[in-house]
Design an enzyme around this catalytic site. Structure first.
Site, mmCIF file in Angstrom:
data_model
loop_
_atom_site.group_PDB
_atom_site.id
_atom_site.type_symbol
_atom_site.label_atom_id
_atom_site.label_comp_id
_atom_site.label_asym_id
_atom_site.label_seq_id
_atom_site.Cartn_x
_atom_site.Cartn_y
_atom_site.Cartn_z
ATOM 1 N N MET A 1 0.577 -1.158 -0.009
ATOM 2 C CA MET A 1 0.184 -0.047 0.178
ATOM 3 C C MET A 1 1.052 1.282 0.087
ATOM 4 S SD MET A 1 -3.339 -0.841 2.058
ATOM 5 C CE MET A 1 -2.926 -0.752 3.673
ATOM 6 N N ALA B 1 4.318 3.702 0.970
ATOM 7 C CA ALA B 1 5.109 4.249 2.083
ATOM 8 C C ALA B 1 6.132 3.114 2.494
ATOM 9 C CB ALA B 1 4.229 4.313 3.366
ATOM 10 N N HIS C 1 9.268 0.428 3.029
ATOM 11 C CA HIS C 1 10.467 0.549 3.910
ATOM 12 C C HIS C 1 11.308 -0.795 3.418
ATOM 13 C CE1 HIS C 1 8.026 -2.498 5.919
ATOM 14 N NE2 HIS C 1 7.054 -1.671 6.108
ATOM 15 N N HIS D 1 9.602 -4.051 2.990
ATOM 16 C CA HIS D 1 9.055 -4.261 1.400
ATOM 17 C C HIS D 1 10.264 -4.568 0.660
ATOM 18 C CE1 HIS D 1 5.764 -1.408 3.085
ATOM 19 N NE2 HIS D 1 5.075 -2.419 2.549
HETATM 20 O O1 PAF Z 1 -0.242 -5.648 3.894
HETATM 21 C C1 PAF Z 1 -0.381 -4.640 3.061
HETATM 22 O O2 PAF Z 1 0.157 -3.926 2.836
HETATM 23 C C2 PAF Z 1 -1.989 -4.960 2.389
HETATM 24 O O3 PAF Z 1 -2.725 -5.469 3.198
HETATM 25 C C3 PAF Z 1 -1.840 -5.614 1.124
HETATM 26 C C4 PAF Z 1 -1.579 -7.194 1.406
HETATM 27 C C5 PAF Z 1 -1.131 -4.950 -0.013
HETATM 28 C C6 PAF Z 1 -3.234 -5.704 0.449
HETATM 29 O O4 PAF Z 1 -3.912 -4.102 0.319
#
Ligand code: PAF
Length: 282
Positions: free
Chosen positions: A30, A32, A34, A37
């Site tokens: 989603m 932002a 870091h 990710h």
């Molecule tokens: O963990 C997240 O960032 C969200 O829940 C996801 C898996 C991208 C679904 O919107």
């Protein structure tokens, strides 16, 4: 890195790559972004897959309007991080591409027990929204592997269940370790919203999880839970749950059970921010 905003173009791009024998590693986010990710992008690259990252702030998974409105957005910085990490494709769709007929017209899934406990119980509708968007993204990207962070333990189980329910045998879900700050705080986009004072105590959640792990076998869980709740409260948190569950199916456990795979999970508010974390007991 190519940045693609619509479904037709990303499907064509991925089709072309697949025709060349390449397999997609998908990291849904989603934004932002870091180091947590980025570790998923790195893992997909190590696995020899071409990386597709999506940034989509999914409105349907927020049960709290303020949380949605205040969710950090930093697309420019995210792009920079993805470029440096060697990500190949960024899928950055508007809401109309994900929910062309509106969210009401987009399929949802029932996760049964998993939606009735812990995050499911505290955030009504959250997993319905997660399942809805992940199903849609999977149908668009058709990845070989889907990479998720263990920090959202229950979400990982929900998404695994989604993949099974939809019989997506070609998709492997890979759950990767939580990436932590030096004091143990699990990396999370929401950490950006912490004030300096809140940030200085935020590592307490992980310290509590470590203490739960170290006390299994020597204390009753009820006692350890109370200690953790007291420590968190003394540091200014409002704990929502300090829980122990079977690591395989999240059956809630009243006490430690030798030989059973277990996970300890905590959710707690610090000011307006809700943090979650977990540790699989070794
Ligand atoms: O963990 C997240 O960032 C969200 O829940 C996801 C898996 C991208 C679904 O919107």
């Amino acid at each position: 890195m190519v940045i693609i905003k619509n479904v037709t173009d990303i499907q064509q791009y991925i089709k072309n790559k697949k025709a060349l024998g390449c397999k997609a590693g998908f990291i849904p986010t989603m934004g932002a972004l870091h180091s947590g990710h980025i570790s998923l992008i790195e893992k997909a690259r190590q696995d020899g897959l071409f990386t597709v990252c999506s940034i989509f702030l999914n409105p349907t998974q927020f049960n709290n309007k303020t949380d949605f409105e205040k969710y950090p957005v930093s697309v420019e910085g995210d792009i920079e991080l993805l470029l440096n990490a060697g990500c190949e494709v960024l899928f950055l769709p508007p809401v109309s591409e994900i929910y062309p007929g509106g969210p009401e017209q987009t399929e949802t899934y029932d996760f049964g027990y998993l939606d009735t406990i812990l995050e499911g119980a505290r955030r009504p509708g959250h997993f319905k929204g997660v399942g809805q968007v992940v199903a849609r993204l999977l149908d668009i990207v058709l990845p070989h592997c889907l990479y998720l962070g263990q920090k959202d333990y229950q979400q990982c189980m929900v998404i695994n269940k989604l993949v099974t329910m939809r019989d997506m045998k070609d998709v492997t879900v890979k759950v990767c370790p939580t990436i932590r700050e030096a004091d143990g705080l699990a990396m999370s986009s929401r950490n950006r919203r912490l004030t300096e004072a809140q940030r200085s105590v935020a590592g307490t959640i992980y310290q509590c999880l470590v203490s739960i792990e170290s006390k299994q076998g020597s204390a009753r869980f009820a006692i350890v839970r109370k200690e953790c709740e007291d420590i968190l409260t003394a540091k200014g948190f409002v704990p929502e749950y300090v829980a122990l569950a079977d690591a395989r199916d999240l059956t809630l456990l009243p006490d430690f059970e030798a030989g059973r795979p277990m996970v300890a999970l905590i959710a707690a508010w610090i000011g307006e921010i809700r943090l979650i974390d977990n540790v699989v007991l070794g």
